[in-house]
Design a protein around this motif. Structure first.
Motif, PDB file in Angstrom:
ATOM      1  N   GLY A 121       0.801  -1.223   0.000  1.00 31.06           N
ATOM      2  CA  GLY A 121       0.000   0.000   0.000  1.00 31.06           C
ATOM      3  C   GLY A 121       0.831   1.269   0.000  1.00 31.06           C
ATOM      4  O   GLY A 121       0.306   2.361  -0.187  1.00 31.06           O
ATOM      5  N   GLY A 122       2.137   1.125   0.184  1.00 33.73           N
ATOM      6  CA  GLY A 122       3.007   2.308   0.261  1.00 33.73           C
ATOM      7  C   GLY A 122       3.553   2.755  -1.081  1.00 33.73           C
ATOM      8  O   GLY A 122       4.343   3.711  -1.154  1.00 33.73           O
ATOM      9  N   GLY A 123       3.148   2.107  -2.180  1.00 34.33           N
ATOM     10  CA  GLY A 123       3.575   2.534  -3.511  1.00 34.33           C
ATOM     11  C   GLY A 123       5.050   2.241  -3.781  1.00 34.33           C
ATOM     12  O   GLY A 123       5.729   1.548  -3.013  1.00 34.33           O
ATOM     13  N   GLY A 124       5.532   2.798  -4.898  1.00 30.17           N
ATOM     14  CA  GLY A 124       6.903   2.513  -5.343  1.00 30.17           C
ATOM     15  C   GLY A 124       7.921   3.453  -4.725  1.00 30.17           C
ATOM     16  O   GLY A 124       8.762   3.997  -5.428  1.00 30.17           O
ATOM     17  N   ASN A 125       7.827   3.636  -3.426  1.00 29.94           N
ATOM     18  CA  ASN A 125       8.682   4.634  -2.776  1.00 29.94           C
ATOM     19  C   ASN A 125      10.013   4.094  -2.264  1.00 29.94           C
ATOM     20  O   ASN A 125      10.901   4.865  -1.948  1.00 29.94           O
ATOM     21  N   PHE A 126      10.130   2.767  -2.167  1.00 30.44           N
ATOM     22  CA  PHE A 126      11.236   2.233  -1.369  1.00 30.44           C
ATOM     23  C   PHE A 126      12.296   1.496  -2.174  1.00 30.44           C
ATOM     24  O   PHE A 126      13.350   1.166  -1.638  1.00 30.44           O
ATOM     25  N   GLY A 127      12.016   1.199  -3.442  1.00 30.42           N
ATOM     26  CA  GLY A 127      13.003   0.492  -4.244  1.00 30.42           C
ATOM     27  C   GLY A 127      12.355  -0.166  -5.435  1.00 30.42           C
ATOM     28  O   GLY A 127      11.130  -0.083  -5.609  1.00 30.42           O
ATOM     29  N   VAL A 128      13.173  -0.832  -6.231  1.00 24.98           N
ATOM     30  CA  VAL A 128      12.667  -1.513  -7.428  1.00 24.98           C
ATOM     31  C   VAL A 128      12.307  -2.944  -7.050  1.00 24.98           C
ATOM     32  O   VAL A 128      13.178  -3.711  -6.626  1.00 24.98           O
ATOM     33  N   VAL A 129      11.043  -3.297  -7.197  1.00 26.64           N
ATOM     34  CA  VAL A 129      10.651  -4.678  -6.931  1.00 26.64           C
ATOM     35  C   VAL A 129      10.904  -5.480  -8.207  1.00 26.64           C
ATOM     36  O   VAL A 129      10.263  -5.258  -9.232  1.00 26.64           O
ATOM     37  N   THR A 130      11.854  -6.395  -8.138  1.00 24.05           N
ATOM     38  CA  THR A 130      12.172  -7.187  -9.333  1.00 24.05           C
ATOM     39  C   THR A 130      11.244  -8.381  -9.461  1.00 24.05           C
ATOM     40  O   THR A 130      10.984  -8.846 -10.569  1.00 24.05           O
ATOM     41  N   THR A 372      17.926   9.717   0.506  1.00 27.55           N
ATOM     42  CA  THR A 372      18.181  10.866  -0.370  1.00 27.55           C
ATOM     43  C   THR A 372      17.021  11.088  -1.353  1.00 27.55           C
ATOM     44  O   THR A 372      17.097  11.940  -2.219  1.00 27.55           O
ATOM     45  N   ASN A 373      15.972  10.291  -1.221  1.00 28.86           N
ATOM     46  CA  ASN A 373      14.807  10.396  -2.118  1.00 28.86           C
ATOM     47  C   ASN A 373      15.209  10.209  -3.583  1.00 28.86           C
ATOM     48  O   ASN A 373      14.785  10.962  -4.459  1.00 28.86           O
ATOM     49  N   LEU A 374      16.030   9.178  -3.825  1.00 29.61           N
ATOM     50  CA  LEU A 374      16.409   8.854  -5.212  1.00 29.61           C
ATOM     51  C   LEU A 374      15.155   8.524  -6.034  1.00 29.61           C
ATOM     52  O   LEU A 374      14.999   8.985  -7.157  1.00 29.61           O
ATOM     53  N   PHE A 375      14.248   7.723  -5.444  1.00 29.25           N
ATOM     54  CA  PHE A 375      12.983   7.390  -6.122  1.00 29.25           C
ATOM     55  C   PHE A 375      11.976   8.451  -5.715  1.00 29.25           C
ATOM     56  O   PHE A 375      11.277   8.323  -4.704  1.00 29.25           O
ATOM     57  N   ARG A 376      11.922   9.551  -6.468  1.00 32.92           N
ATOM     58  CA  ARG A 376      11.095  10.669  -5.992  1.00 32.92           C
ATOM     59  C   ARG A 376       9.979  11.048  -6.942  1.00 32.92           C
ATOM     60  O   ARG A 376       9.133  11.853  -6.601  1.00 32.92           O
ATOM     61  N   HIS A 377       9.947  10.452  -8.132  1.00 36.62           N
ATOM     62  CA  HIS A 377       8.848  10.769  -9.051  1.00 36.62           C
ATOM     63  C   HIS A 377       7.883   9.593  -8.982  1.00 36.62           C
ATOM     64  O   HIS A 377       7.816   8.751  -9.879  1.00 36.62           O
ATOM     65  N   ASN A 378       7.155   9.500  -7.839  1.00 31.39           N
ATOM     66  CA  ASN A 378       6.339   8.303  -7.631  1.00 31.39           C
ATOM     67  C   ASN A 378       5.161   8.645  -6.736  1.00 31.39           C
ATOM     68  O   ASN A 378       4.511   9.654  -6.958  1.00 31.39           O
ATOM     69  N   GLN A 379       4.913   7.814  -5.732  1.00 31.39           N
ATOM     70  CA  GLN A 379       3.729   8.040  -4.905  1.00 31.39           C
ATOM     71  C   GLN A 379       4.053   8.903  -3.682  1.00 31.39           C
ATOM     72  O   GLN A 379       3.436   8.795  -2.627  1.00 31.39           O
ATOM     73  N   ASN A 380       5.079   9.750  -3.837  1.00 30.50           N
ATOM     74  CA  ASN A 380       5.193  10.974  -3.014  1.00 30.50           C
ATOM     75  C   ASN A 380       5.533  10.877  -1.537  1.00 30.50           C
ATOM     76  O   ASN A 380       5.283  11.842  -0.814  1.00 30.50           O
ATOM     77  N   ILE A 381       6.045   9.762  -1.033  1.00 31.72           N
ATOM     78  CA  ILE A 381       6.453   9.780   0.376  1.00 31.72           C
ATOM     79  C   ILE A 381       7.866  10.338   0.444  1.00 31.72           C
ATOM     80  O   ILE A 381       8.763   9.883  -0.268  1.00 31.72           O
TER      81      ILE A 381
END
Ligand SMILES: Cc1cc2nc3c(=O)[nH]c(=O)nc-3n(C[C@H](O)[C@H](O)[C@H](O)COP(=O)(O)OP(=O)(O)OC[C@H]3O[C@@H](n4cnc5c(N)ncnc54)[C@H](O)[C@@H]3O)c2cc1C
Length: 385
Positions: A121-130, A372-381
């Protein structure tokens, strides 16, 4: 990150940025003995359902087959089987994930358990799910499809939809919509999927099929894969889309009137407004058990502006925004993570509301896994550190 490329706000794509495109990673491997499947992060529901249904198995998946499993699972995942089996994220058993610093993690209830909570439910904020591993269930054929009613009876049809959705057994899940036929005639539709004994399903669905009578009744015993493609054509790639949605606990008469009035004024005949039900089993999960917190919602209401001509962008986007504002008083005020736009469009308060009481716990995870918010164009956390 791009999974299936379906996110309507377009968060997978960034001007001048790097996109990690998982479209080449679509394999799905089923373990029929354990009733599980492991699917790579760029698979679509068409990929997934084809492989799992070969064994008569399935899990809750999105209602359009060309949607990616990636974004849909990470945001929660509403679908036809959720009445019995919960949301897509409720069926996630584990995931393989690459973090911002390149660490490869197994994420499950026993390894990196807090991150496992956040992925549901937290979206793609934390890393790439392979890859994602899911619980499967014996499914199909189902009794499902849409019934279509004349627009003159739209209000009664949506009241019937509301009352039906609030009192169904776990085997059913529902969609209610206002839409135009391919000939351009407006109408109301109730679509259902009964996943259980077909005889029992006939009895449960009787009121839907008797009302009207319907202009068309396409509710029939159907292979699950076919139910999953029912509305694919309405969302063909290459058209122009702008979506707004919110969760709602109950559908009032005033909400129905508002939808009908605005639908009449839609600038495009391809646009639809809809209710998509969460599902009984999805409602029974504790709001803090997974990152998806909107467990008390009956459904998501949404308007999908769909049009063809780029010159008509302005009027269609305006229509969707105005309708969303008019509907807001009838909703929980919380957007679905999978439909919310970037913070620049939505504002900070709406972003927080999309995660409800779980936002701070998710921000703590962001601090740990992507400070560092590398994944930052996503679901905004955002990290708070
Ligand atoms: C026509 C249509 C029908 C839909 N129907 C449903 C429905 O029935 N139920 C429902 O719940 N939602 C539905 N949605 C919403 C859907 O859940 C979102 O659009 C979702 O973002 C789509 O996932 P995707 O992988 O295709 O999207 P993408 O645009 O590829 O990705 C969106 C974001 O998800 C994240 N992401 C995707 N894959 C990964 C990955 N492997 N690892 C890490 N992050 C990832 C990233 O942050 C990415 O930017 C629908 C959308 C559309 C357009």
């Amino acid at each position: 990150m791009r999974g299936g490329g379906h996110n309507a706000p377009g968060v997978a794509v960034r001007e001048g940025g790097l996109m990690i495109d998982l479209a080449g990673m679509r394999s799905v491997r089923v373990d029929p003995a354990r009733r599980t499947a492991r699917a790579e992060g760029g698979a679509t529901w068409a990929d997934f359902d084809r492989e799992t249904q070969a064994f008569g198995l399935a899990t809750t998946g999105g209602a359009i087959s060309h949607t990616g499993i990636g974004g849909l699972t990470l945001g929660g995942g509403l679908g036809w089987l959720a009445g019995r089996y919960g949301l897509v994220c409720d069926n996630l058993l584990s995931a393989d994930l690459v973090t911002a610093d390149g660490t490869v993690l197994i994420v499950s209830p026993t390894e990196n358990a807090e991150l496992f909570w956040g992925l549901r439910g937290g979206g793609g904020n934390f890393g790439v799910v392979t890859s994602f591993e899911y619980q499967l269930h014996l499914v199909g054929p189902v009794l499902g499809g849409p019934a279509l009613y004349p627009f003159a009876k739209a209000k009664e049809a949506l009241i019937l939809y509301r009352d039906f959705a609030a009192s169904i057994p776990d085997e059913v899940n529902t969609l209610g919509a206002l839409l135009n036929s391919p000939d351009g005639d407006p109408g109301a539709a109730i679509a259902v999927c009964y996943n259980g004994s077909l005889d029992a399903g006939e009895r449960v669905l009787r009121d839907i099929r008797a009302f009207g009578p319907p202009l068309a009744d396409d509710i029939a015993p159907t292979p699950y894969c076919k139910i999953q493609t029912l509305f694919d054509e309405a969302f063909a790639r290459g058209r122009r889309y702008y979506f707004k949605s919110n969760f709602t606990r109950r559908i009032s008469d005033d909400a129905i009137d508002t939808l009908i009035e605005h639908f009449r004024a839609a600038p495009s005949r391809q646009s639809i407004v809809y209710f998509q039900q969460l599902g009984n089993a999805a409602n029974r999960v504790d709001p803090t058990a997974t990152a998806f917190s909107h467990r008390d919602a009956l459904c998501e209401w949404g308007c999908d502006a769909v049009w063809l001509d780029p010159a008509a962008d302005g009027e269609n986007i305006r229509w969707a925004r105005e309708l969303a504002e008019a509907m807001r008083p009838f909703t929980t005020g919380s957007d679905y993570v999978n439909h919310i736009g970037l913070e620049t469009e939505e504002g900070t308060d709406r972003i927080r509301a999309a995660y409800g009481a779980n936002y701070d716990r998710l921000a703590a995870l962001k601090n740990k896994y992507d400070p560092t918010n590398l994944f930052r164009h996503n679901q905004n956390i955002k990290p708070t550190a």
